[in-house]
Design a protein around this motif. Structure first.
Motif, PDB file in Angstrom:
ATOM      1  N   GLU A  74       0.824  -1.210   0.000  1.00  0.00           N
ATOM      2  CA  GLU A  74       0.000   0.000   0.000  1.00  0.00           C
ATOM      3  C   GLU A  74       0.859   1.262   0.000  1.00  0.00           C
ATOM      4  N   GLU A  75       2.038   1.185   0.601  1.00  0.00           N
ATOM      5  CA  GLU A  75       2.896   2.362   0.666  1.00  0.00           C
ATOM      6  C   GLU A  75       3.519   2.689  -0.691  1.00  0.00           C
ATOM      7  N   THR A  76       3.600   1.699  -1.579  1.00  0.00           N
ATOM      8  CA  THR A  76       4.207   1.933  -2.890  1.00  0.00           C
ATOM      9  C   THR A  76       3.193   2.283  -3.963  1.00  0.00           C
ATOM     10  N   VAL A  77       1.905   2.308  -3.621  1.00  0.00           N
ATOM     11  CA  VAL A  77       0.873   2.606  -4.609  1.00  0.00           C
ATOM     12  C   VAL A  77       0.924   4.085  -4.965  1.00  0.00           C
ATOM     13  N   THR A  78       0.929   4.366  -6.261  1.00  0.00           N
ATOM     14  CA  THR A  78       0.920   5.752  -6.738  1.00  0.00           C
ATOM     15  C   THR A  78      -0.341   6.097  -7.514  1.00  0.00           C
ATOM     16  N   ASP A  79      -1.095   5.091  -7.919  1.00  0.00           N
ATOM     17  CA  ASP A  79      -2.319   5.338  -8.684  1.00  0.00           C
ATOM     18  C   ASP A  79      -3.376   5.918  -7.759  1.00  0.00           C
ATOM     19  N   PRO A  80      -3.920   7.115  -8.055  1.00  0.00           N
ATOM     20  CA  PRO A  80      -4.930   7.699  -7.159  1.00  0.00           C
ATOM     21  C   PRO A  80      -6.210   6.880  -7.099  1.00  0.00           C
ATOM     22  N   GLU A  81      -6.567   6.201  -8.192  1.00  0.00           N
ATOM     23  CA  GLU A  81      -7.777   5.383  -8.180  1.00  0.00           C
ATOM     24  C   GLU A  81      -7.628   4.205  -7.227  1.00  0.00           C
ATOM     25  N   ILE A  82      -6.462   3.561  -7.245  1.00  0.00           N
ATOM     26  CA  ILE A  82      -6.230   2.432  -6.340  1.00  0.00           C
ATOM     27  C   ILE A  82      -6.207   2.916  -4.891  1.00  0.00           C
ATOM     28  N   LYS A  83      -5.602   4.084  -4.640  1.00  0.00           N
ATOM     29  CA  LYS A  83      -5.619   4.634  -3.287  1.00  0.00           C
ATOM     30  C   LYS A  83      -7.046   4.879  -2.815  1.00  0.00           C
ATOM     31  N   LYS A  84      -7.880   5.379  -3.699  1.00  0.00           N
ATOM     32  CA  LYS A  84      -9.274   5.624  -3.350  1.00  0.00           C
ATOM     33  C   LYS A  84      -9.991   4.318  -3.030  1.00  0.00           C
ATOM     34  N   GLU A  85      -9.688   3.278  -3.804  1.00  0.00           N
ATOM     35  CA  GLU A  85     -10.320   1.972  -3.547  1.00  0.00           C
ATOM     36  C   GLU A  85      -9.851   1.393  -2.215  1.00  0.00           C
ATOM     37  N   ILE A  86      -8.581   1.577  -1.881  1.00  0.00           N
ATOM     38  CA  ILE A  86      -8.063   1.057  -0.608  1.00  0.00           C
ATOM     39  C   ILE A  86      -8.741   1.759   0.568  1.00  0.00           C
ATOM     40  N   ALA A  87      -8.899   3.070   0.456  1.00  0.00           N
ATOM     41  CA  ALA A  87      -9.578   3.809   1.519  1.00  0.00           C
ATOM     42  C   ALA A  87     -11.020   3.361   1.664  1.00  0.00           C
ATOM     43  N   ALA A  88     -11.690   3.116   0.513  1.00  0.00           N
ATOM     44  CA  ALA A  88     -13.070   2.654   0.578  1.00  0.00           C
ATOM     45  C   ALA A  88     -13.159   1.251   1.168  1.00  0.00           C
ATOM     46  N   TYR A  89     -12.151   0.420   0.913  1.00  0.00           N
ATOM     47  CA  TYR A  89     -12.138  -0.931   1.475  1.00  0.00           C
ATOM     48  C   TYR A  89     -12.083  -0.885   2.996  1.00  0.00           C
ATOM     49  N   TYR A  90     -11.173  -0.102   3.557  1.00  0.00           N
ATOM     50  CA  TYR A  90     -11.067  -0.018   5.014  1.00  0.00           C
ATOM     51  C   TYR A  90     -12.304   0.650   5.620  1.00  0.00           C
ATOM     52  N   GLU A  91     -12.901   1.573   4.897  1.00  0.00           N
ATOM     53  CA  GLU A  91     -14.126   2.196   5.409  1.00  0.00           C
ATOM     54  C   GLU A  91     -15.255   1.179   5.503  1.00  0.00           C
ATOM     55  N   GLY A  92     -15.397   0.391   4.435  1.00  0.00           N
ATOM     56  CA  GLY A  92     -16.434  -0.635   4.474  1.00  0.00           C
ATOM     57  C   GLY A  92     -16.175  -1.694   5.516  1.00  0.00           C
ATOM     58  N   LYS A  93     -14.920  -2.068   5.705  1.00  0.00           N
ATOM     59  CA  LYS A  93     -14.573  -3.063   6.710  1.00  0.00           C
ATOM     60  C   LYS A  93     -14.892  -2.561   8.108  1.00  0.00           C
ATOM     61  N   ASN A  94     -14.543  -1.321   8.392  1.00  0.00           N
ATOM     62  CA  ASN A  94     -14.823  -0.765   9.715  1.00  0.00           C
ATOM     63  C   ASN A  94     -16.321  -0.676   9.989  1.00  0.00           C
ATOM     64  N   LYS A  95     -17.091  -0.300   8.986  1.00  0.00           N
ATOM     65  CA  LYS A  95     -18.540  -0.202   9.188  1.00  0.00           C
ATOM     66  C   LYS A  95     -19.177  -1.565   9.378  1.00  0.00           C
ATOM     67  N   LEU A  96     -18.672  -2.562   8.662  1.00  0.00           N
ATOM     68  CA  LEU A  96     -19.183  -3.917   8.880  1.00  0.00           C
ATOM     69  C   LEU A  96     -18.876  -4.384  10.296  1.00  0.00           C
ATOM     70  N   ALA A  97     -17.650  -4.152  10.767  1.00  0.00           N
ATOM     71  CA  ALA A  97     -17.279  -4.580  12.113  1.00  0.00           C
ATOM     72  C   ALA A  97     -18.098  -3.842  13.162  1.00  0.00           C
ATOM     73  N   THR A  98     -18.344  -2.533  12.954  1.00  0.00           N
ATOM     74  CA  THR A  98     -19.147  -1.765  13.915  1.00  0.00           C
ATOM     75  C   THR A  98     -20.569  -2.279  13.965  1.00  0.00           C
ATOM     76  N   MET A  99     -21.113  -2.577  12.809  1.00  0.00           N
ATOM     77  CA  MET A  99     -22.478  -3.078  12.759  1.00  0.00           C
ATOM     78  C   MET A  99     -22.615  -4.425  13.463  1.00  0.00           C
TER      79      MET A  99
END
Length: 419
Positions: A74-99
């Motif tokens: 993740e630290e070597t990713v330079t593509d902004p689209e992939i960075k956006k997808e990674i952020a969305a992945y952790y957001e969805g994971k956190n919301k699933l765990a909270t629920m």
């Protein structure tokens, strides 16, 4: 239960907002009873314990190493689209765990799959059609750095086709074909004698087909390793067709190193190592089979060339096989190697009919002749006489006279009914 989901391309699902109801009466009926009991109370921690229980929080060592590798990538990713997808992945994971009332830090991938299966029950049989949540670096196809320059720009024109290496290879094969055609035309127009010389080279190249016999074209999996990308069977067939066309070109000798990149050495025919050898008296013993017939042959050189004899079950060839077709089958190996009348042959054959017995003797005689000369081996092998003929009579079908023969009366009955 009300939930809003945001669907990313390739089927990646990210949970955006979720609200849990306290009443079990409004839950869908497709939920299992244990889950209904857990959701019937306002304690969502119990539901979380249903998904994270026992040793589920203990990751497999290989999987833990893979997650650590993804974290480092993740630290070597330079593509902004992939960075956006990674952020969305952790957001969805956190919301699933909270629920589910779980700790997001200990919410494993198995817990994510169980939660999605519970929240979005699906009756689709295809697993790839069901909603899921995966890490983008694990799901999205990797871009080969060989096709990109230092600034991340593609080096080849076929980069955006999805199969850049495949199309580059196709273009290269077409270019090789065009170059060979130009060389052939130039050689023909330059001098007729040069053309005749090229013709001799062509014949030498066709004679050197033993090189092709000792090699094979790369298989689909091997081609994929060379190209470093996956291709379909249709694409593989297209590449193989063009490679074979290049190999059969009159000027193919000029690009032989290029063709050898897509060929692999194979063991030369194993029959060469297993062929019959002469005994102390210079006699070859061999056996052969055809259908249910089995034959054993003893072959030795005739005392006088041209006066060789053939004895089958203590009888002459004409007595045992009165039909000319069966006699031709027995004599065919001798005619092929131009050795008719040069050997004394004694054969014993049993079982089967006349056609099967003739085929068995032909098979045994071919194997025995190989012991006398290497030239015989090439001719007999190319004619397919060193392998057993595995063809058999087709079985009879119900309502028919034979395997494929249909009684004429059946057709007449049908015609009468139509009339």
């Amino acid at each position: 239960m009300a939930s809003a989901w945001r669907f990313y391309r390739h089927g990646i699902v990210v949970l955006q907002s979720v609200r849990v109801l306290d009443t079990a009466s409004r839950l869908p009926r497709c939920f299992k009873h244990p889950l209904r009991r857990c959701c019937s109370t306002s304690n969502t921690q119990a539901l979380g314990q249903l998904f994270v229980s026992g040793d589920k929080t203990v990751l497999d060592p290989k999987r833990a190493a893979r997650l650590a590798e993804l974290k480092a990538m993740e630290e070597t990713v330079t593509d902004p689209e992939i960075k956006k997808e990674i952020a969305a992945y952790y957001e969805g994971k956190n919301k699933l765990a909270t629920m589910m009332g779980c700790n997001p830090d200990t919410f494993t991938e198995q817990d994510i799959d169980d939660a999605i299966r519970y929240l979005l029950p699906s009756g689709l049989t295809a697993k790839d059609a069901r909603p899921f949540l995966k890490h983008p670096l694990e799901y999205y196809p990797k871009k080969d750095v060989l096709f990109l320059d230092a600034n991340g720009r593609p080096l080849k024109a076929g980069f955006y086709t999805g199969c850049p290496a495949y199309y580059d290879l196709v273009y290269e094969l077409l270019e090789k074909t065009r170059q060979l055609d130009e060389r052939l035309v130039a050689s023909r127009s330059a001098d007729k004698r040069l053309h005749m010389k090229a013709g001799k080279n062509v014949s030498d190249e066709t004679v050197s087909s033993s090189h092709q016999d000792s090699t094979r074209w790369l298989e689909l999996s091997e081609i994929q390793e060379v190209l470093k990308e996956k291709i379909s069977e249709e694409q593989y067939d297209a590449v193989l067709t063009r490679l074979k066309a290049l190999a059969n070109h009159p000027m193919a000798e000029a690009i032989q190193p290029f063709l050898d990149q897509y060929r692999r050495l194979v063991l030369v025919l194993q029959e060469r190592n297993k062929r019959i050898e002469l005994d102390e008296n210079g006699v070859a013993h061999a056996s052969g089979k055809r259908k249910t017939a089995e034959a054993e042959v003893t072959v030795s050189r005739a005392a006088t060339s041209g006066e060789g004899t053939i004895m089958i079950n203590d009888g002459s060839l004409l007595e045992v096989f009165p039909l000319i077709q069966t006699r031709q089958q027995v004599l065919f190996p001798l005619i092929l190697v131009n050795a008719l009348g040069q050997f004394d042959i004694k054969a014993t054959v049993q079982n089967g009919g006349s056609s099967g017995q003739a085929g068995a003797i032909r098979h045994a005689l071919s194997n025995a002749l190989v012991a006398f000369s290497n030239d015989y081996y090439e001719k007999l092998q190319n004619a397919g006489l060193l392998k057993r003929d595995t063809r058999r009579k087709e079985r009879k079908k119900p309502g028919q006279k034979k395997g494929e023969k249909i009684a004429i009366g059946n057709y007449a009955h049908i015609i009468i009914q139509i009339v």
